[in-house]
Design a protein around this motif. Structure first.
Motif, short mmCIF file in Angstrom:
data_model
loop_
_atom_site.label_atom_id
_atom_site.label_comp_id
_atom_site.label_asym_id
_atom_site.label_seq_id
_atom_site.Cartn_x
_atom_site.Cartn_y
_atom_site.Cartn_z
N ILE A 33 61.32 25.38 30.44
CA ILE A 33 62.70 25.79 30.78
C ILE A 33 62.81 27.30 31.03
N ILE A 34 61.73 28.05 30.80
CA ILE A 34 61.82 29.52 30.97
C ILE A 34 61.73 29.89 32.45
N PRO A 35 62.74 30.56 33.00
CA PRO A 35 62.66 30.98 34.41
C PRO A 35 61.54 32.02 34.60
N ASP A 36 60.92 32.01 35.78
CA ASP A 36 59.85 32.97 36.08
C ASP A 36 60.34 34.41 35.95
N GLU A 37 61.63 34.62 36.23
CA GLU A 37 62.18 35.98 36.16
C GLU A 37 62.09 36.55 34.74
N VAL A 38 62.11 35.67 33.72
CA VAL A 38 62.03 36.14 32.34
C VAL A 38 60.60 36.53 32.00
N SER A 39 59.65 35.68 32.37
CA SER A 39 58.26 35.91 31.94
C SER A 39 57.45 36.68 32.97
N ALA A 40 58.07 37.02 34.10
CA ALA A 40 57.40 37.80 35.15
C ALA A 40 56.04 37.20 35.51
N GLY A 41 56.00 35.86 35.55
CA GLY A 41 54.80 35.18 35.99
C GLY A 41 53.76 34.94 34.91
N LEU A 42 53.97 35.44 33.68
CA LEU A 42 52.99 35.21 32.60
C LEU A 42 53.16 33.79 32.05
N VAL B 195 43.94 48.07 29.50
CA VAL B 195 45.11 47.54 30.22
C VAL B 195 46.02 46.92 29.17
N PRO B 196 47.26 47.43 29.03
CA PRO B 196 48.12 46.91 27.96
C PRO B 196 48.50 45.45 28.19
N LYS B 197 48.56 44.65 27.10
CA LYS B 197 48.94 43.24 27.24
C LYS B 197 50.45 43.10 27.39
N ALA B 198 51.22 44.10 26.93
CA ALA B 198 52.66 44.11 27.22
C ALA B 198 52.84 44.97 28.46
N PRO B 199 53.16 44.34 29.61
CA PRO B 199 53.20 45.09 30.86
C PRO B 199 54.02 46.37 30.77
N GLY B 200 55.11 46.35 29.98
CA GLY B 200 56.00 47.51 29.90
C GLY B 200 55.32 48.74 29.31
N MET B 201 54.25 48.54 28.55
CA MET B 201 53.61 49.67 27.86
C MET B 201 52.85 50.57 28.83
N LYS B 202 52.70 50.12 30.09
CA LYS B 202 51.94 50.98 31.01
C LYS B 202 52.85 51.99 31.71
N TYR B 203 54.14 51.79 31.64
CA TYR B 203 55.04 52.69 32.36
C TYR B 203 55.40 53.92 31.55
N ARG B 204 55.62 55.06 32.25
CA ARG B 204 56.17 56.24 31.57
C ARG B 204 57.56 55.86 31.10
N GLU C 159 67.83 44.68 38.62
CA GLU C 159 68.56 45.55 39.57
C GLU C 159 69.30 46.65 38.84
N ALA C 160 70.03 46.30 37.77
CA ALA C 160 70.85 47.30 37.07
C ALA C 160 69.99 48.39 36.45
N LYS C 161 68.80 48.02 35.96
CA LYS C 161 67.93 49.01 35.29
C LYS C 161 67.00 49.73 36.25
N GLY C 162 66.79 49.17 37.45
CA GLY C 162 65.74 49.68 38.33
C GLY C 162 64.39 49.39 37.70
N ARG C 163 64.25 48.18 37.14
CA ARG C 163 63.04 47.82 36.38
C ARG C 163 62.01 47.16 37.29
N PRO C 164 60.72 47.54 37.18
CA PRO C 164 59.68 46.87 37.98
C PRO C 164 59.66 45.37 37.69
N SER C 165 59.49 44.55 38.73
CA SER C 165 59.64 43.10 38.54
C SER C 165 58.46 42.48 37.80
N ASP C 166 57.39 43.26 37.53
CA ASP C 166 56.27 42.67 36.78
C ASP C 166 56.39 42.91 35.27
#
Ligand code: TXA
Ligand code: MG
Length: 333
Positions: free
Chosen positions: A107-116, A225-234, A55-62
């Motif tokens: 123990i890792i919450p889904d919010e951390v791994s974004a489903g991976l 398709v980047p394996k680190a999801p963040g690498m696809k964003y501007r 929320e604070a960053k406006g970060r995509p949830s994936d």
């Protein structure tokens, strides 16, 4: 919310880390220095706290997050299986600017791994970061502490620019030593693969492991398709349009044309130009250290356009060019 701004490196440190650790355990967000860039921390085992980061960053949830630890041994609770590749890398480059992608534990919450099925883990060398993680007593989930899309923050003032009023506290530990985010390495395949280049270079990793691969996107394959999801964003984008110039002739010509149009021109290059907002770098190490700071500073100066000199894509140059290409939306002249 009023954001507390806590200056570190005085006799108050002990009290500050105690309060900051308690805030994290209570589910609040605390920004803190690391050797790479400032992180926006939350309790990494608390899914609700982690959601506040997005929320604070406006970060995509994936886009999953990195868990920060303060001792190598702390990785064992976070993963089901630490293979030879991961162990060798951890022993050689931790603590330091390297993140390992490993199979995640329950123990890792889904919010951390974004489903991976994997989780990214880093043990930073910065002492302030280590003290905060220890004070929290939990792994600290932390992306870079910028609004999504903006250049990563390398000073506490940069963090305040983006996060004032949105988070509980910012710890000011001064300028980040490296200035670029960590090298991310996927250790789950037969050969280690670099998902995001950083100060730990492919050459350094190959020396330890014998072999290392680069994820397709880093090699410039635009269809990969980047394996680190963040690498696809501007990413890292300054407000002004930015162009990379392959050589000095192209750089010169474009600067003169822009000045002739009465534009306010920002330049990032190895030499200064008259009538421009100049950011001069001396070496690729120097540019790595200051790039994000320069981009934010040119925004503050209100330039209309930015021209930057490219560097050769070997060693640390691979990481620098990866960030510059993203900042420029891959516009190369
Ligand atoms: O240097 C750094 O790594 C900084 C400091 C604060 O430690 N952190 C940082 O985090 O750069 P962030 O969130 O800005 O970038 C994390 C990157 C994203 O591209 C994300 O997609 C990737 O790591 N990532 C996280 N978990 C992953 C996973 N399980 N598999 C692949 N990529 C992952
Ligand atoms: Mg980031």
């Amino acid at each position: 919310m009023e954001t507390k701004f806590w200056q570190l490196h005085s006799e108050n440190d002990e009290a500050i880390f105690k309060q900051a650790g308690a805030l994290l355990r209570d589910g609040e967000l605390v920004a803190f220095p690391t050797e790479t860039v400032y992180g926006l921390g939350a309790n990494g085992l608390d899914g609700r706290a982690v959601r506040r980061i997005y929320e604070a960053k406006g970060r995509p949830s994936d886009n999953p997050l990195i868990l920060h630890i303060a001792d190598i041994s702390e990785i064992y609770a976070l993963t089901e299986n630490l293979n030879d590749i991961a162990l060798k890398l951890a022993k050689n480059f931790w603590p330091g600017p390297m993140t390992l992608v490993v199979p995640k534990s329950k123990i890792i919450p889904d919010e951390v791994s974004a489903g991976l099925p994997t989780v990214a883990v880093r043990f930073p060398v910065n002492k302030d970061a280590q003290r905060l993680i220890k004070a929290a007593g939990v792994p600290v989930a932390a992306p870079s502490a910028n609004l999504s899309g903006k250049p990563s923050p390398t000073t506490a003032q940069d963090v305040m620019e983006d996060m004032d009023g949105k988070i509980a506290a910012v710890l000011d530990g001064g300028k980040c030593a490296v200035g670029l985010e960590s090298t991310i390495i996927d250790t789950t395949g037969a050969v280690a693969t670099i998902l995001r280049p950083g100060q730990i270079t492919p050459e350094m990793i190959a020396k330890v492991l014998g072999a290392v691969e680069l994820d397709g996107v880093i090699k410039g394959d635009e269809t990969a398709v980047p394996k680190a999801p963040g690498m696809k964003y501007r990413h890292y984008a300054p407000q002004a349009p930015m162009y990379l110039c392959r050589n000095m002739l192209v750089l010169d010509r474009n600067i003169q044309q822009a000045l002739a149009k009465n534009l306010k021109v920002g330049v990032i290059a190895t030499q200064a130009y008259s009538n421009c907002a100049n950011k001069v770098f001396l070496s690729v190490e120097d540019l790595a250290n200051k790039l994000f700071y320069y981009l934010r500073d040119l925004d503050r100066a209100g330039v209309d356009v930015i021209y930057a000199e490219t560097v050769s894509e070997d060693g640390l140059g691979l990481a620098v060019m990866n960030r510059m290409r993203k900042a420029a939306g891959n516009q190369i002249l």
